[in-house]
Design a protein around this motif. Sequence first.
Motif, PDB file in Angstrom:
ATOM      1  N   UNK A   1       0.824  -1.216   0.000  1.00 46.79           N
ATOM      2  CA  UNK A   1       0.000   0.000   0.000  1.00 46.79           C
ATOM      3  C   UNK A   1       0.856   1.264   0.000  1.00 46.79           C
ATOM      4  N   UNK A   2       2.056   1.170   0.599  1.00 46.99           N
ATOM      5  CA  UNK A   2       2.952   2.334   0.587  1.00 46.99           C
ATOM      6  C   UNK A   2       3.361   2.672  -0.843  1.00 46.99           C
ATOM      7  N   UNK A   3       3.226   1.711  -1.754  1.00 43.30           N
ATOM      8  CA  UNK A   3       3.579   1.958  -3.151  1.00 43.30           C
ATOM      9  C   UNK A   3       2.419   2.439  -4.000  1.00 43.30           C
ATOM     10  N   UNK A   4       1.244   2.621  -3.380  1.00 42.24           N
ATOM     11  CA  UNK A   4       0.059   3.010  -4.157  1.00 42.24           C
ATOM     12  C   UNK A   4      -0.352   4.451  -3.889  1.00 42.24           C
ATOM     13  N   UNK A   5       0.633   5.311  -3.726  1.00 45.08           N
ATOM     14  CA  UNK A   5       0.292   6.689  -3.369  1.00 45.08           C
ATOM     15  C   UNK A   5      -0.543   7.391  -4.427  1.00 45.08           C
ATOM     16  N   UNK A   6      -0.341   7.016  -5.696  1.00 46.88           N
ATOM     17  CA  UNK A   6      -1.117   7.681  -6.747  1.00 46.88           C
ATOM     18  C   UNK A   6      -2.608   7.376  -6.655  1.00 46.88           C
ATOM     19  N   UNK A   7      -2.964   6.370  -5.838  1.00 45.99           N
ATOM     20  CA  UNK A   7      -4.376   6.091  -5.597  1.00 45.99           C
ATOM     21  C   UNK A   7      -4.899   6.906  -4.410  1.00 45.99           C
ATOM     22  N   UNK A   8      -4.064   7.789  -3.931  1.00 41.16           N
ATOM     23  CA  UNK A   8      -4.475   8.574  -2.778  1.00 41.16           C
ATOM     24  C   UNK A   8      -4.361   7.804  -1.486  1.00 41.16           C
ATOM     25  N   UNK A   9      -3.719   6.650  -1.509  1.00 44.71           N
ATOM     26  CA  UNK A   9      -3.574   5.867  -0.280  1.00 44.71           C
ATOM     27  C   UNK A   9      -2.633   6.593   0.673  1.00 44.71           C
TER      28      UNK A   9
END
Lengths: 332, 332, 617, 617
Positions: free
Chosen positions: D279-287
């Motif tokens: 999840x730390x790698x999914x920042x572009x999803x606004x996570x």
Amino acid sequence: MAQQATLSKKDFKSDQDVRWCPGCGDYAILNCVQGVMAQLGVPRHQLCFVSGIGCSSRFPYYMNTYGFHTIHGRATAFATGIKSANPELSVWVVTGDGDGLSIGGNHMAHILRRNVDVKILLFNNEIYGLTKGQYSPTSPQGKKTKTSPMGSVDRPFDPVSFALGCGATFVARTIDTHQKHMEQVLLAAAAHKGTAFVEIYQNCVIFNDGAFDTIAEKTVREDHTVDLRPGQPLVFGKEHDKGIRIESWEPRVCTAAQAETWRADLASPGAAFVMAQMDAHPELPRPIGIFRDVAAPTFDAGLHEQIQRARATRGSGSLEKLLHSGETWTVA
Amino acid sequence: MAQQATLSKKDFKSDQDVRWCPGCGDYAILNCVQGVMAQLGVPRHQLCFVSGIGCSSRFPYYMNTYGFHTIHGRATAFATGIKSANPELSVWVVTGDGDGLSIGGNHMAHILRRNVDVKILLFNNEIYGLTKGQYSPTSPQGKKTKTSPMGSVDRPFDPVSFALGCGATFVARTIDTHQKHMEQVLLAAAAHKGTAFVEIYQNCVIFNDGAFDTIAEKTVREDHTVDLRPGQPLVFGKEHDKGIRIESWEPRVCTAAQAETWRADLASPGAAFVMAQMDAHPELPRPIGIFRDVAAPTFDAGLHEQIQRARATRGSGSLEKLLHSGETWTVA
Amino acid sequence: MSQTQEPDVQPFESVVIRFAGDSGDGMQITGNQFTHTSAVIGNDLATFPDYPAEIRAPAGTRPGVSGFQVRFSSSDIHTPGDQPDVLVAMNPAALVVNIKDLRSGGIVVVNTGQFSEGDLRKANLATNPLVDGSLKGYRVLEIDINQRVTEALAGTGLTSKEVQRCKNFYTLGLMYWLYNRPLDTTLRWLDEKFAKRPELAEANKLAMQAGYNAGDIHEFFQGRYEVAPCTTLQKGTYRNIMGNEATAIGLVAGAQLAGLQPFLGSYPITPASGILEALAGYKEFGVITFQAEDEIAAICAALGSSYAGCLGITTTSGPGMALKTEAMGLAVATELPLVIVNVQRGGPSTGLPTKTEQADLLQAIFGRNGEAPIPVLAASTPADAFDCAVEACRIAVQYMTPVILLSDGYIANGAEPWRLPELAELRPFPARFQQVVPEGGFLPFARDERLARPWARPGTPGLEHRIGGIERANLTGHLSYDPENHELMCKLRAQKVLGVRDSIPTPAVLGDEQGELLVLGWGSTYGAITSAVEELRKDGVRVSALHLRHLWPLPKGLDAIFARFRSVLVPEMNLGQLARVLRSEYPQHDFLGYSKVQGQPFRTSELVRKIRTILEQ
Amino acid sequence: MSQTQEPDVQPFESVVIRFAGDSGDGMQITGNQFTHTSAVIGNDLATFPDYPAEIRAPAGTRPGVSGFQVRFSSSDIHTPGDQPDVLVAMNPAALVVNIKDLRSGGIVVVNTGQFSEGDLRKANLATNPLVDGSLKGYRVLEIDINQRVTEALAGTGLTSKEVQRCKNFYTLGLMYWLYNRPLDTTLRWLDEKFAKRPELAEANKLAMQAGYNAGDIHEFFQGRYEVAPCTTLQKGTYRNIMGNEATAIGLVAGAQLAGLQPFLGSYPITPASGILEALAGYKEFGVITFQAEDEIAAICAALGSSYAGCLGITTTSGPGMALKTEAMGLAVATELPLVIVNVQRGGPSTGLPTKTEQADLLQAIFGRNGEAPIPVLAASTPADAFDCAVEACRIAVQYMTPVILLSDGYIANGAEPWRLPELAELRPFPARFQQVVPEGGFLPFARDERLARPWARPGTPGLEHRIGGIERANLTGHLSYDPENHELMCKLRAQKVLGVRDSIPTPAVLGDEQGELLVLGWGSTYGAITSAVEELRKDGVRVSALHLRHLWPLPKGLDAIFARFRSVLVPEMNLGQLARVLRSEYPQHDFLGYSKVQGQPFRTSELVRKIRTILEQ
Ligand SMILES: Cc1ncc(C[n+]2csc(CCOP(=O)(O)OP(=O)(O)O)c2C)c(N)n1
Ligand SMILES: Cc1ncc(C[n+]2csc(CCOP(=O)(O)OP(=O)(O)O)c2C)c(N)n1
Ligand code: SF4
Ligand code: SF4
Ligand SMILES: [Mg+2]
Ligand SMILES: [Mg+2]
């Protein structure tokens, strides 16, 4: 004390295979600690090593003494219980930057405040080793790890400043690869009556290799560190030609002749705190050695002193009397 | 900001009866905070008060804003979540010496380290009020309470030193009965971008009445406190005739003319730390006011900046693309 | 009140008085004095103090009301009573908060001196209950106690504030007259209490005497009442004891019976703090108390102390229990003795911190990660908390295991007469430390006949060993990732805990050994269940009761008992937790749950009604 | 391996290969490449990587062995297989640790280049297994892979260390030859992977080709084998997915379906860290990911974020779960959505941190103080973790409640082909925030048809309100100590959670709808149970299976299903936790527990044996 002459380093090796990664700084620390134990003159059965969870926290298994591998972050709380239960034991805590300052930060703060007579070795590798490489509370800002692919947003703790802020009575720092220095620091910690907090820079070859190279690597060490030796001038450098002095609250490099003399036992920990702030300045040498070493009553002694005093004034408690305390009446 | 002119102190009073003991210092703080809120120009719906458990932690119920009365010791962790989720909110934590420094000490340390843009008001009454009078981590050594009938063995924390040791960017202290001073300190805290830590001496009439009388009581206050006002000389006393200067790390009383000028924004927090150490000296005035106030990037801004940056480089995440990331194949 | 004929002094079997006033009015002292005097007379007793919520509310307000209920009886009683027969209300707030509990036809004594407009406003009353008809159906006695006390103490030279603080002794005197009790016990107590301020002792005596005389002179009452001594009380020396106190003393006794130094790691929390406070006062018994920074440090330090050879103890309530969960797992894994006391309160979360509940049972039995069995027991009354604390220490030491002892807010603050045990009645269970290196070397995870492992104290030469939370090899205790070893160890730990049932008796049935309905209880429902069943049995209803002290493992023999009843009713102050455990252990039997989750104990009458309904179906 | 007659390329239905070597030998890459190539061919697949314990052990030692097992099949499969048909062992340690698992008659490929005296010593071997007879019964293939690779890469100019790092691709090539697979997928992967170091891509290609050719030339094997594509696979696009990854993606999807920003508060812990890392790698999803100082801060921050209008999520494993208990109570009390993922591992305490177990079920359902009901679900396979994560988000948002999702170490690190859902298959469940002040004022504890309360986000004008853990009055949410209100609120919270069963389907029985025996599973036993039941049914044995996704509340309709079977067998990797719950919920039915607590999943064969034994009785 009778065993003093007879114990050697290898008496402290347990029968368990040491399981750290080849090249891990933990080996050097283990080696040094085993050597120091042999010098203390404390029999093996009076020694107790307590740890939390982490690579570093496997330490007790390798020491042929009493040992307790507890749960993550709580080693200092266990040690408080052990030392309070039996003040005759020499109790040593081994913890990591995650174990001791992340999940265990509060117990660390409170043991320092209380001044329980326990020695704490914090292996700082600026990473979570056991869980395979996430940033820790001492990782520098911007550090890229598995959980911070774009760099860590957190500002790090400085363990020495933290300990001083908690009112620690003994605070020191040393380096895994600097065995002589470590030995001196550990002996001083052992001699201190009260909580001794020792930060040890420790290299994690697998997940954070070389984190301390710019200061701890042997070829640069003398130029990039300054050893805080109580009573000695703050001189450093291969040629022993440079010094540290304080100008308007900031430590500055000066000539050896101008260097201030270090004192770790001032009434105020202010000086130690100012020294600790040098960590933030890459152009200044990193202080190692003894930041602070002052006498203060210990928690465990205080507890037992009260028990003695209560017994002296009220007599040793009798169960009979306890049962019958308060107002009683009889049904005949 | 549009509402600025229209809000008054009473707009911040909620419809709940205030339930502290008559005479409790909490009333004065509530009163002052409500007044300060009216001055901030932040609309009520953008304000969020977060607390743990304790007498002090009932605070949010009395504020007509958003509020979360959470669990013991964890208010700073909740506040970190709230502020990170919505950085537009103005988030205020209310906590006690037990809530914030005993069970909650670690979250306190970490929020300060991270510099989350949250304002923290720590009501220090040197006692556990809600649970009816046990000693707290700020109670002086030797304090007799329900759980320390022979006097507490613990050495206390100094909250200001603790905060400085954690790398806090704003640290201040004020007094419940000193409304003007509190107002100034709270306004400065509100203006600070980052974590603001404010210790408030608060009298618990029931379980620790008069704990701060020797320094905070109106007739002695001017002689027994020195106000740290950035840019101003460290002058104190009813006649403004006395000053503070530092000699070999120790603060000493001098004449007003010799007083040092206070700076809360030095690169090193060393000076602030030295000042905090005055607490231990009953013969010196107690410093109040602003110990430290420096700029640093905030945690919440950093988090959102990374999200922006990720979106700028990788585009806004599409679920379709996420599902299909990695290597795929088709069964037809 | 089962009334009889006599004109002047009417005998009653049992009477319930509730004293209610402002927090500052001294109601707890009044109640305690009345209790003590009645004890000395020889009544059976039960009391329940009702403190206001945590923070002291403004004087005269409803949240500021403090109450103390005492029931005294010439026969065995088990609860402080469902409904007061007499209510003493020192101000309007005390009246309005308590009046709904008074039995219809009961006596209410009101201090009219505290019924001004302002007093009514503070109590949030629009109209005066003395005149608006809300006291219809009660026998109301209006006395201006403020005024009476002022008169009685005129000339003592005390300030009017000091004078007013004697009001409670006026009411006490009045009640002493009404129930025909001697004043001497209280007179002696006043002399002791105010040894350094004899003028205050004198003033309180005057006030009490004035109240007593008022009963005589003013003919407030139709007559006096009498509650004869209880002749069925067991012989012996008694004291009145609160549950938290009994727990503390039991822990000291348990440690002594084990030959160990007790170490309490605790963090204050309502309603458990009293145990920590009591133990902090027992330093001459060698009790070490450590007020930790939180519940986690508290249990960890306690477990550390056990490792070091003390008897580790930790005390808390629900939210603190939650925090101790992880360390309990380590206690299970390392097989060290540890006593964990949970004084239950209303939940979930902060819940109702000053109220009672029994909703932490499933957490106690099942609430840990992994297979982590722990014996669980529960105290049923304040005095029983002593026995249970001793029993918890026994199991912990004999089986090398953590033990959970459940108490609750009702027990913690409730009180009852406690027949003090003779020291000889207390059977020791000395801890047997490993002292020497056995032939073949020391095996920290070998086991004795109870499956308990040896306990080797740091400081013992030759027994140096390491323990921890990673799975340990059977016998040696070395780290082991071996699959079969893990299963073996999980089963051994479970068996050991189940084996505790070999050391506990099958509980005795109250009433017939078989029949239609068995009422099965645990914890503080004991009093209400016993009273209800006794009452019904007196009426000829065939119902029996069984009370469990050991909740995990359950004692042997229950199956056979259940089989002799058509169904089993399980009243609990939760949504049916024990009933759930019973259904999974004894699916062949039928269990009816009966829940009350109101932060309040069951009333005897509620149970009587419920049982009747079931039996009529 | 159900062998057939063909001489040259023999077809098999399903084959299991295990690659084993030192941690540094690249076995995970090798296994993944084999898997991917097989996937592209169209086999059904299941894999299980077996990492060494947490700390990297010295090279060549037993604790340093890393393994990767892949099973590929022409029919539907559900597990990576009980026993490998082929074992590739890169050194003596890898051989000795794994050989006992190989099926008798299986092939073992040994790298003799790593069998010096010193190598044997590191593996703690007194004698050489290649000569001491310990490989009797296997088909042994000795190849000096070190030497072969050195030869193959002579002239590449690489250092000998770099050359030796290509060894794994030699074994991959050999296996590709043996099972008749094309090289192109891996060739493409190498080009991509080493885009910046083409010389390494080339070297690995050479090594792989050398291995492939060796199969051809040296006649090591009697012939080649073939596993045909699986024709029963559902049409669609597939990827291979590990459980932690699937959970992470499911949480992102769930948040999007709710229209919320996901906020993960977590603290690293094996085996859950992978979810945080993904999840730390999914920042572009606004996570938003927040690596907290501990598990308590993690859940508190997540719950804070939910209060502020995010979808709060927290992920952990057993010991961390214990620490989150108190805050879960607050989530129940404040009725905010929160997804709590527990990737179970061996317990109690630190236990077996890298091993799998299902022993946190009772903790999940019952492990909190007070009456604190929380819906619980469990993923059954790596791909199912996606659906379960979405489902957990749905329940949390629609019912305003914390939800616990159980996964385990076997799912977290296991992988299987996952047919990617079409976006249209995913039904949105948008969060409905309160936006305006309703007539009569805002009531934060009013309820909708699901008994969910309204969610008002700070920042919304006019809806300012306070919530907390002290009991709240129905509707208004003000502090309330009222006894009846407390009981009402406890019951409403329990009813709301029970009401979740109205939104979930009755699970479908695999096999006949009635009969002798139903095998009931939950979580990661799915694969083994399904395989066992399918295998037995092929043999004509009448046994059925049922798998539960929802553990609390249990779905409707189970009672009726159970009634159609004589008994129900409940295999679990614990000491019988679900069986206990079922007994208490359905005491009228008979549940047989079947436990395995070894940190290891059930084998299909173990279940087959157990079922046969039961049916034969
Ligand atoms: C309650 C709990 N949370 C998390 C973990 C997982 N865990 C084990 S060690 C560790 C951090 C280790 O870092 P550190 O203390 O720096 O030790 P190192 O391995 O670097 O020596 C973590 C997060 C755990 N075992 N228990
Ligand atoms: C987990 C947990 N432990 C303990 C408590 C009991 N408790 C409530 S408030 C408090 C301390 C209060 O002291 P402080 O924070 O100084 O606040 P004050 O009441 O003095 O304002 C304690 C121990 C609790 N509510 N939850
Ligand atoms: S992971 Fe790092 S800290 Fe841990 S044993 Fe390996 S090198 Fe040492
Ligand atoms: S107990 Fe003390 S802190 Fe709490 S409300 Fe009363 S006076 Fe204030
Ligand atoms: Mg580390
Ligand atoms: Mg306080």
